[in-house]
Motif scaffolding. Structure first.
Motif, PDB file in Angstrom:
ATOM      1  N   ASN A   1       0.837  -1.193   0.000  1.00 28.00           N
ATOM      2  CA  ASN A   1       0.000   0.000   0.000  1.00 28.00           C
ATOM      3  C   ASN A   1       0.874   1.245   0.000  1.00 28.00           C
ATOM      4  O   ASN A   1       1.761   1.392   0.838  1.00 28.00           O
ATOM      5  N   GLY A   2       0.578   2.146  -0.939  1.00 28.10           N
ATOM      6  CA  GLY A   2       1.424   3.318  -1.121  1.00 28.10           C
ATOM      7  C   GLY A   2       1.478   4.272   0.055  1.00 28.10           C
ATOM      8  O   GLY A   2       2.465   4.982   0.244  1.00 28.10           O
ATOM      9  N   ALA A   3       0.402   4.303   0.860  1.00 31.47           N
ATOM     10  CA  ALA A   3       0.374   5.269   1.957  1.00 31.47           C
ATOM     11  C   ALA A   3       1.180   4.789   3.162  1.00 31.47           C
ATOM     12  O   ALA A   3       1.544   5.587   4.028  1.00 31.47           O
ATOM     13  N   LEU A   4       1.460   3.492   3.219  1.00 29.09           N
ATOM     14  CA  LEU A   4       2.227   2.958   4.347  1.00 29.09           C
ATOM     15  C   LEU A   4       3.704   2.905   3.978  1.00 29.09           C
ATOM     16  O   LEU A   4       4.059   2.872   2.807  1.00 29.09           O
ATOM     17  N   THR A   5       4.562   2.854   5.002  1.00 31.64           N
ATOM     18  CA  THR A   5       5.991   2.733   4.727  1.00 31.64           C
ATOM     19  C   THR A   5       6.323   1.275   4.429  1.00 31.64           C
ATOM     20  O   THR A   5       5.508   0.381   4.639  1.00 31.64           O
ATOM     21  N   ALA A   6       7.535   1.062   3.957  1.00 27.68           N
ATOM     22  CA  ALA A   6       7.957  -0.309   3.640  1.00 27.68           C
ATOM     23  C   ALA A   6       7.898  -1.187   4.888  1.00 27.68           C
ATOM     24  O   ALA A   6       7.401  -2.310   4.860  1.00 27.68           O
ATOM     25  N   MET A   7       8.410  -0.663   5.989  1.00 30.58           N
ATOM     26  CA  MET A   7       8.407  -1.449   7.228  1.00 30.58           C
ATOM     27  C   MET A   7       6.977  -1.773   7.662  1.00 30.58           C
ATOM     28  O   MET A   7       6.683  -2.897   8.063  1.00 30.58           O
ATOM     29  N   GLU A   8       6.100  -0.786   7.585  1.00 37.32           N
ATOM     30  CA  GLU A   8       4.711  -1.043   7.990  1.00 37.32           C
ATOM     31  C   GLU A   8       4.065  -2.083   7.088  1.00 37.32           C
ATOM     32  O   GLU A   8       3.372  -2.989   7.546  1.00 37.32           O
ATOM     33  N   ASN A   9       4.287  -1.931   5.779  1.00 43.91           N
ATOM     34  CA  ASN A   9       3.726  -2.897   4.845  1.00 43.91           C
ATOM     35  C   ASN A   9       4.170  -4.311   5.202  1.00 43.91           C
ATOM     36  O   ASN A   9       3.366  -5.233   5.252  1.00 43.91           O
ATOM     37  N   LEU A  10       5.464  -4.461   5.478  1.00 42.41           N
ATOM     38  CA  LEU A  10       5.984  -5.788   5.767  1.00 42.41           C
ATOM     39  C   LEU A  10       5.475  -6.286   7.113  1.00 42.41           C
ATOM     40  O   LEU A  10       5.164  -7.466   7.268  1.00 42.41           O
ATOM     41  N   ARG A  11       5.379  -5.374   8.072  1.00 43.03           N
ATOM     42  CA  ARG A  11       4.894  -5.794   9.389  1.00 43.03           C
ATOM     43  C   ARG A  11       3.473  -6.342   9.283  1.00 43.03           C
ATOM     44  O   ARG A  11       3.148  -7.396   9.816  1.00 43.03           O
ATOM     45  N   PHE A  12       2.594  -5.606   8.577  1.00 43.53           N
ATOM     46  CA  PHE A  12       1.220  -6.061   8.453  1.00 43.53           C
ATOM     47  C   PHE A  12       1.136  -7.342   7.636  1.00 43.53           C
ATOM     48  O   PHE A  12       0.363  -8.247   7.953  1.00 43.53           O
ATOM     49  N   TRP A  13       1.939  -7.427   6.564  1.00 42.45           N
ATOM     50  CA  TRP A  13       1.901  -8.627   5.734  1.00 42.45           C
ATOM     51  C   TRP A  13       2.327  -9.849   6.536  1.00 42.45           C
ATOM     52  O   TRP A  13       1.703 -10.905   6.457  1.00 42.45           O
ATOM     53  N   CYS A  14       3.375  -9.698   7.323  1.00 44.58           N
ATOM     54  CA  CYS A  14       3.814 -10.830   8.146  1.00 44.58           C
ATOM     55  C   CYS A  14       2.741 -11.218   9.161  1.00 44.58           C
ATOM     56  O   CYS A  14       2.517 -12.403   9.399  1.00 44.58           O
TER      57      CYS A  14
ATOM     58  N   MET B   1      -7.147 -15.102  15.270  1.00 46.90           N
ATOM     59  CA  MET B   1      -7.732 -13.857  15.814  1.00 46.90           C
ATOM     60  C   MET B   1      -6.660 -12.782  15.900  1.00 46.90           C
ATOM     61  O   MET B   1      -6.860 -11.639  15.522  1.00 46.90           O
ATOM     62  N   ASN B   2      -5.528 -13.202  16.434  1.00 50.39           N
ATOM     63  CA  ASN B   2      -4.409 -12.275  16.554  1.00 50.39           C
ATOM     64  C   ASN B   2      -3.996 -11.698  15.214  1.00 50.39           C
ATOM     65  O   ASN B   2      -3.739 -10.513  15.080  1.00 50.39           O
ATOM     66  N   THR B   3      -3.937 -12.597  14.224  1.00 46.60           N
ATOM     67  CA  THR B   3      -3.525 -12.138  12.901  1.00 46.60           C
ATOM     68  C   THR B   3      -4.536 -11.156  12.349  1.00 46.60           C
ATOM     69  O   THR B   3      -4.179 -10.189  11.694  1.00 46.60           O
ATOM     70  N   LEU B   4      -5.836 -11.385  12.629  1.00 48.19           N
ATOM     71  CA  LEU B   4      -6.841 -10.452  12.137  1.00 48.19           C
ATOM     72  C   LEU B   4      -6.647  -9.082  12.769  1.00 48.19           C
ATOM     73  O   LEU B   4      -6.722  -8.056  12.109  1.00 48.19           O
ATOM     74  N   ILE B   5      -6.389  -9.083  14.070  1.00 45.45           N
ATOM     75  CA  ILE B   5      -6.249  -7.795  14.751  1.00 45.45           C
ATOM     76  C   ILE B   5      -4.970  -7.102  14.302  1.00 45.45           C
ATOM     77  O   ILE B   5      -4.978  -5.937  13.905  1.00 45.45           O
ATOM     78  N   ASN B   6      -3.880  -7.832  14.335  1.00 44.11           N
ATOM     79  CA  ASN B   6      -2.605  -7.183  14.003  1.00 44.11           C
ATOM     80  C   ASN B   6      -2.433  -6.959  12.517  1.00 44.11           C
ATOM     81  O   ASN B   6      -1.806  -5.999  12.101  1.00 44.11           O
ATOM     82  N   GLY B   7      -2.959  -7.865  11.740  1.00 47.21           N
ATOM     83  CA  GLY B   7      -2.734  -7.762  10.307  1.00 47.21           C
ATOM     84  C   GLY B   7      -3.735  -6.878   9.593  1.00 47.21           C
ATOM     85  O   GLY B   7      -3.386  -6.154   8.671  1.00 47.21           O
ATOM     86  N   ILE B   8      -4.987  -6.934  10.010  1.00 45.92           N
ATOM     87  CA  ILE B   8      -6.028  -6.229   9.266  1.00 45.92           C
ATOM     88  C   ILE B   8      -6.555  -5.015  10.028  1.00 45.92           C
ATOM     89  O   ILE B   8      -6.580  -3.905   9.497  1.00 45.92           O
ATOM     90  N   PHE B   9      -6.958  -5.233  11.277  1.00 52.45           N
ATOM     91  CA  PHE B   9      -7.607  -4.157  12.018  1.00 52.45           C
ATOM     92  C   PHE B   9      -6.668  -2.975  12.186  1.00 52.45           C
ATOM     93  O   PHE B   9      -7.003  -1.833  11.852  1.00 52.45           O
ATOM     94  N   LYS B  10      -5.468  -3.266  12.694  1.00 55.22           N
ATOM     95  CA  LYS B  10      -4.532  -2.166  12.946  1.00 55.22           C
ATOM     96  C   LYS B  10      -4.106  -1.508  11.638  1.00 55.22           C
ATOM     97  O   LYS B  10      -3.926  -0.283  11.571  1.00 55.22           O
ATOM     98  N   ARG B  11      -3.976  -2.318  10.616  1.00 52.18           N
ATOM     99  CA  ARG B  11      -3.561  -1.764   9.315  1.00 52.18           C
ATOM    100  C   ARG B  11      -4.595  -0.789   8.794  1.00 52.18           C
ATOM    101  O   ARG B  11      -4.277   0.336   8.394  1.00 52.18           O
ATOM    102  N   ASP B  12      -5.859  -1.225   8.799  1.00 51.96           N
ATOM    103  CA  ASP B  12      -6.900  -0.354   8.256  1.00 51.96           C
ATOM    104  C   ASP B  12      -7.085   0.893   9.098  1.00 51.96           C
ATOM    105  O   ASP B  12      -7.368   1.973   8.568  1.00 51.96           O
ATOM    106  N   MET B  13      -6.940   0.761  10.402  1.00 54.83           N
ATOM    107  CA  MET B  13      -7.049   1.945  11.258  1.00 54.83           C
ATOM    108  C   MET B  13      -5.908   2.911  10.959  1.00 54.83           C
ATOM    109  O   MET B  13      -6.110   4.127  10.858  1.00 54.83           O
ATOM    110  N   ALA B  14      -4.692   2.357  10.800  1.00 58.40           N
ATOM    111  CA  ALA B  14      -3.552   3.224  10.492  1.00 58.40           C
ATOM    112  C   ALA B  14      -3.778   3.952   9.169  1.00 58.40           C
ATOM    113  O   ALA B  14      -3.530   5.153   9.048  1.00 58.40           O
TER     114      ALA B  14
END
Lengths: 252, 209, 222
Positions: free
Chosen positions: B88-101, C1-14
């Motif tokens: 996602n363009g609005a996130l940084t590289a680190m954030e993108n990778l953190r969320f993907w992981c 559940m954890n992955t949903l919160i950390n991976g999706i919820f926090k991402r979309d909020m950010a």
């Protein structure tokens, strides 16, 4: 149980079925429509309250009933397509959709035309008419969504989902509009509701209903043939068909 | 036969038949180079292998079991890098990778991610919004997933796009190492794979009218 | 559940906080549309009170149609959606979390501004309470059912008006019951029945919409 239906998942078999069924739908349909219309419009007795203007029910009621049934049939085709992945199911769905939309429009038009002698205006926000109008929007939505996709198999699945969402919503919409109508119109008794109907009036109605149903089936079958050809034109069986139709040996 | 097996796959897109009855197997320790002209169906085939697309007929097997039944296990062992970068363009590289992981149930250790990005030549660019990076740099961020998640199967669609020679060399070397460690890769590429990528099998798709 | 919160919820909020200005637009649209009514119809307080509930709900539906598009659009076009679908998480669960974030981010500002809307349209306190209750129950319904159509149209280049055409008929029952609830409140009549029906529709949507959304996203992936 439904094993006998499985061959029709193939477009070629479905095409043959459409060719076979077409005359059985078309001619009896036209016959019944003409018979029902003439009987109802000219020969059925006058209504004691409304005189001759009620005769429009011979067109309005069949088209209103069948607009609903066609939508349900469309949703069933969509379900078959989504669950069993049949191409022909989606072709049937999109064949039915414009036919159903036109029948809905006829129901709206004749319903509104009936309103003029009844209430003196060309349109009232009666519960039945409003529901029909919303049904027309649902049809148009399915057709528009189908048209928006390039890949027609994908289009079928997308439009199918909307058809299913619509069919779940149709009873909800129907009852909410009826309820809304009682809130805002008071206790007006609509002549659209079931009066006790004399047999001399009932028979032409039933014949017209049967006629319109057969006619809708005939037009659907014709449209489905077109849809099959349109999507499968590069297959050998279509090329053979075209060559035979042209009467020469060159493939088109 | 161990590995990801395709059994008589037929693909129809936009009412056009792309391929019929295609069968092959991608085994651990193998690199398959998928070749064919534009429009032959390479991307469609890769997407069918990942499960994003469904074939018209045929099935996929993972270690002799139908893939549908073991989808979750397969996804854990899969990294897919497609045409779209998946960042996602609005996130940084680190954030993108953190969320993907987090989504892929992979542990994310910030230091490790910094190291990987550094190896990919992105030092100093880890914490800016990705849309500010060049196309090649964005592609490198997308590819960094190949260093972060331990997965047997790599399905890569044109991974070398927008990469310069250094980037190509880096990726090919990493691919060779992965295959040497019993990884399995299937990839497409416009330019031929060089010796850096190690031994590979070619799979050719014809263009059909 | 954890992955949903950390991976999706926090991402979309950010992402939502980073794109605050984009989020403000549907809300401003809502305010402006509501402003059009006194201007177009006349500022008579009695008329405004009569049409108020309908106006607010219609404006809410229209502005939510605009806001809904961002649910899956960015993720589809940049490839993140593909990655979600390959993550091993249930797509229905991912969709549900995304709709939840979307609702939180759209509804809370609306709730904040609602007293202003009530003021503009001369609603009584009873009507305002009824309005808030219908919004709390009804806006999640808009998001959940809307997300199905958004999932289907996300890959289309010009999906905006089509989305409205698909969804407006489906939202009509909600409009009818919500406005009726507020109208009843105006007349000091009970409106628990209307709320119950909206609640029932919401329950149905909560149970079935995530799966329909997941299928819709799958169709868009083709």
């Amino acid at each position: 149980m439904w094993k006998w239906l499985h061959p029709y998942a193939k477009p070629e078999r479905a095409y043959q079925l459409c060719v076979t069924l077409q005359p059985y739908f078309l001619w009896p349909g036209i016959l019944c429509l003409i018979a029902g219309s003439i009987w109802g419009l000219a020969f059925a007795p006058q209504d004691y309250q409304q005189g001759d203007s009620f005769r429009i029910i011979y067109i309005h009621v069949p088209s209103a009933i069948l607009s609903m049934s066609t939508y349900v049939a469309m949703a069933v085709a969509a379900l078959v397509g989504i669950v069993w992945q049949w191409r022909t199911a989606f072709m049937a769905m999109i064949a039915m959709a414009p036919v159903g939309a036109v029948v809905t429009f006829i129901a709206l038009f004749t319903g509104a035309a009936w309103g003029k002698p009844m209430w003196g205006t060309w349109w009232v926000w009666d519960a039945r008419l409003t529901s029909e109008l919303i049904l027309l929007f649902l049809y148009l939505g399915v057709i528009a969504l189908y048209g928006a996709f390039e890949d027609k198999q994908q289009a079928g699945k997308a439009a199918g989902v909307m058809a299913l969402v619509g069919v779940v919503n149709v009873p909800i919409i129907h009852y909410s509009v009826e309820w809304w109508n009682t809130l805002h119109q008071g206790a007006t008794i609509s002549k659209f509701d079931k009066p006790s109907i004399a047999p001399e009036m009932l028979w032409p109605l039933l014949i017209a209903l049967l006629g319109l149903a057969l006619f809708i089936a005939a037009v659907t079958v014709m449209r489905m043939k077109n849809e099959i050809i349109r999507r499968e034109y590069h297959r050998p069986w279509v090329k053979d068909l075209a060559a035979r139709a042209l009467g020469d040996d060159h493939a088109v | 036969m161990a590995g990801l097996a395709a059994d008589n796959l037929t693909c129809i897109k936009r009412d056009r038949v792309l391929f019929t009855d295609l069968s092959f197997c991608l085994s651990p320790g193998q690199l398959i180079y998928l070749r064919g002209p534009n429009g032959a169906g390479k991307t469609s085939l890769l997407r069918i292998l990942t499960g994003l697309s469904a074939p018209e007929s045929g099935q996929l097997l993972l270690n002799e079991e139908p893939l549908d039944k073991v989808r979750d296990r397969f996804n854990q062992q899969l990294i897919y890098v497609g045409h779209k970068a998946g960042i996602n363009g609005a996130l940084t590289a680190m954030e993108n990778l953190r969320f993907w992981c987090a989504q892929h149930s992979t542990d994310f250790i910030a230091q490790q991610a910094y190291d990987v990005l550094a190896r990919l030549g992105l030092v100093g660019l880890e914490d800016v919004p990705v849309r500010m990076l060049s196309a090649g740099q964005q592609r490198r961020v997308a590819l960094s997933r190949l260093w972060l998640k331990q997965a047997t199967y790599w399905i890569l669609d044109e991974p070398f796009t927008a990469l310069d020679t250094d980037g190509i060399e880096l990726l090919e070397t990493h691919m060779r190492e992965h295959v040497a460690n019993q990884g399995a890769i299937i990839t497409t590429s416009h330019q031929p794979l060089s010796k850096q990528a190690g031994p590979f099998t070619e799979l050719m798709l014809e263009y059909r009218l | 559940m954890n992955t949903l919160i950390n991976g999706i919820f926090k991402r979309d909020m950010a992402l939502a906080f980073r794109q605050r200005s984009e989020l403000a637009q549907p809300l401003m649209f809502l305010l402006m549309v509501i402003t059009l009514f006194p201007l177009g119809i006349g500022p008579g307080p009695v008329t405004l009170q009569k049409i108020g509930p309908g106006v607010i709900w219609i404006a809410a539906i229209l502005s939510s149609l605009l806001a809904m598009e961002r649910l899956f659009r960015d993720d589809f076009w940049d490839g993140s959606l593909e990655q979600y679908m390959l993550s091993g998480q249930s797509v229905a669960a991912i969709a549900a979390v995304k709709v939840l974030v979307h609702w939180l981010v759209s509804f809370l500002p609306l709730a904040l501004f609602s007293p202003l809307l009530a003021l503009f349209l001369n609603l009584t306190v009873d009507m305002y309470i009824a309005l808030m209750l219908t919004l709390v129950l009804g806006t999640p319904l808009l998001s959940l059912v809307g997300a199905i159509a958004v999932g289907l149209t996300v890959g289309l280049q010009r999906g905006g008006v089509l989305l409205a055409l698909l969804l407006i008929p489906v939202f009509i029952p909600l409009l009818i019951f919500a406005t009726s609830a507020v109208d009843s409140a105006a007349l000091q009549l009970p409106y628990r029945a209307q709320l119950a029906i909206i609640g029932a529709m919401l329950m149905l949507a909560m149970a079935s919409a995530p799966f329909a959304i997941a299928y819709a996203l799958k169709v868009s992936q083709n």
